[in-house]
Design a protein around this motif. Structure first.
Motif, mmCIF file in Angstrom:
data_model
loop_
_atom_site.group_PDB
_atom_site.id
_atom_site.type_symbol
_atom_site.label_atom_id
_atom_site.label_comp_id
_atom_site.label_asym_id
_atom_site.label_seq_id
_atom_site.Cartn_x
_atom_site.Cartn_y
_atom_site.Cartn_z
ATOM 1 N N ASP A 88 1.041 -1.403 -0.211
ATOM 2 C CA ASP A 88 0.442 0.223 0.232
ATOM 3 C C ASP A 88 0.982 1.425 0.124
ATOM 4 N N GLU A 89 0.074 2.419 -0.511
ATOM 5 C CA GLU A 89 1.206 3.681 -1.068
ATOM 6 C C GLU A 89 0.608 4.452 0.173
ATOM 7 N N GLY A 90 1.765 5.105 1.244
ATOM 8 C CA GLY A 90 1.169 5.545 2.514
ATOM 9 C C GLY A 90 0.916 7.075 1.794
ATOM 10 N N GLU A 91 0.438 7.493 3.128
ATOM 11 C CA GLU A 91 -0.111 9.586 3.052
ATOM 12 C C GLU A 91 1.204 9.514 2.410
ATOM 13 N N TYR A 92 2.569 9.655 2.377
ATOM 14 C CA TYR A 92 3.662 10.324 2.168
ATOM 15 C C TYR A 92 4.343 10.267 1.473
ATOM 16 N N GLY A 93 3.987 8.763 0.433
ATOM 17 C CA GLY A 93 4.720 7.953 -0.484
ATOM 18 C C GLY A 93 5.268 6.769 -0.301
ATOM 19 N N ASP A 94 5.322 6.858 0.430
ATOM 20 C CA ASP A 94 6.218 5.927 1.367
ATOM 21 C C ASP A 94 5.044 4.083 1.134
ATOM 22 N N ILE A 95 6.076 2.916 0.642
ATOM 23 C CA ILE A 95 5.636 1.737 0.393
ATOM 24 C C ILE A 95 5.479 0.453 1.548
ATOM 25 N N TRP A 96 4.144 0.599 2.014
ATOM 26 C CA TRP A 96 4.148 -0.236 3.471
ATOM 27 C C TRP A 96 3.896 -1.205 2.396
ATOM 28 N N GLU A 97 4.598 -2.494 2.921
ATOM 29 C CA GLU A 97 4.143 -3.723 2.932
ATOM 30 C C GLU A 97 4.113 -4.416 4.415
ATOM 31 N N GLU A 143 -9.170 -13.190 7.545
ATOM 32 C CA GLU A 143 -8.330 -12.273 6.872
ATOM 33 C C GLU A 143 -8.130 -11.587 7.970
ATOM 34 N N LYS A 144 -6.663 -10.957 8.112
ATOM 35 C CA LYS A 144 -6.000 -9.907 8.549
ATOM 36 C C LYS A 144 -4.273 -9.364 8.261
ATOM 37 N N VAL A 145 -3.892 -8.790 7.607
ATOM 38 C CA VAL A 145 -3.058 -8.174 7.535
ATOM 39 C C VAL A 145 -1.692 -7.290 8.897
ATOM 40 N N ALA A 146 -1.267 -8.011 8.198
ATOM 41 C CA ALA A 146 0.273 -6.907 9.297
ATOM 42 C C ALA A 146 1.202 -6.944 8.917
ATOM 43 N N TRP A 147 1.210 -5.222 8.774
ATOM 44 C CA TRP A 147 1.682 -4.120 8.158
ATOM 45 C C TRP A 147 3.132 -4.173 9.072
ATOM 46 N N ILE A 148 4.071 -4.080 8.034
ATOM 47 C CA ILE A 148 5.451 -3.822 9.037
ATOM 48 C C ILE A 148 5.454 -1.999 9.039
ATOM 49 N N SER A 149 5.706 -2.020 10.155
ATOM 50 C CA SER A 149 5.845 -0.525 10.234
ATOM 51 C C SER A 149 7.242 -0.349 11.360
ATOM 52 N N ARG A 150 7.797 0.985 11.674
ATOM 53 C CA ARG A 150 9.367 1.051 11.944
ATOM 54 C C ARG A 150 9.445 1.023 13.691
ATOM 55 N N ASP A 151 7.771 1.355 14.211
ATOM 56 C CA ASP A 151 7.257 1.020 15.083
ATOM 57 C C ASP A 151 5.913 0.707 15.959
ATOM 58 N N PRO A 152 5.477 0.843 17.043
ATOM 59 C CA PRO A 152 3.743 0.059 17.284
ATOM 60 C C PRO A 152 2.706 1.707 17.153
ATOM 61 N N GLU A 153 3.627 2.691 16.795
ATOM 62 C CA GLU A 153 3.136 4.553 16.754
ATOM 63 C C GLU A 153 2.895 3.657 15.009
ATOM 64 N N CYS A 154 2.848 3.534 13.988
ATOM 65 C CA CYS A 154 2.971 3.278 12.736
ATOM 66 C C CYS A 154 3.706 4.705 11.995
ATOM 67 N N GLY A 176 6.615 5.081 10.507
ATOM 68 C CA GLY A 176 6.749 4.713 8.488
ATOM 69 C C GLY A 176 7.031 3.280 8.400
ATOM 70 N N PRO A 177 7.499 2.638 7.116
ATOM 71 C CA PRO A 177 7.296 1.437 6.798
ATOM 72 C C PRO A 177 8.514 0.912 7.691
ATOM 73 N N GLY A 178 8.763 0.142 7.676
ATOM 74 C CA GLY A 178 9.904 -1.343 8.572
ATOM 75 C C GLY A 178 10.406 -2.074 7.892
#
Length: 70
Positions: free
Chosen positions: A28-37, A47-58, A60-62
């Motif tokens: 997914d493309e984030g609000e600031y153009g970051d690509i989230w996986e 079904e769930k999606v486990a988003w990979i982020s840099r911290d619990p507050e999301c 940015g992508p990680g």
């Protein structure tokens, strides 16, 4: 699951995906153009999606480190 994992800061949170199978990848493309996986997870008809982020507050992508098991 061993007790040390449950005592870890997010052990109980991660337990919610126990028993799910990874069936795909989500992008997914984030609000600031970051690509989230993320990992698409399925258990029976849920079904769930486990988003990979840099911290619990999301804030940015990680990165997901993948290693061989024991």
């Amino acid at each position: 699951m061993n007790e040390a994992v449950l005592l870890a800061p997010h052990g109980k949170f991660y337990k919610q995906i126990e028993g799910y199978t990874i069936v795909g990848l989500a992008v997914d493309e984030g609000e600031y153009g970051d690509i989230w996986e993320g990992l698409v997870l399925r258990k029976k008809n849920k079904e769930k999606v486990a988003w990979i982020s840099r911290d619990p507050e999301c804030n940015g992508p990680g990165f997901l480190d993948i290693t061989e098991g024991k």
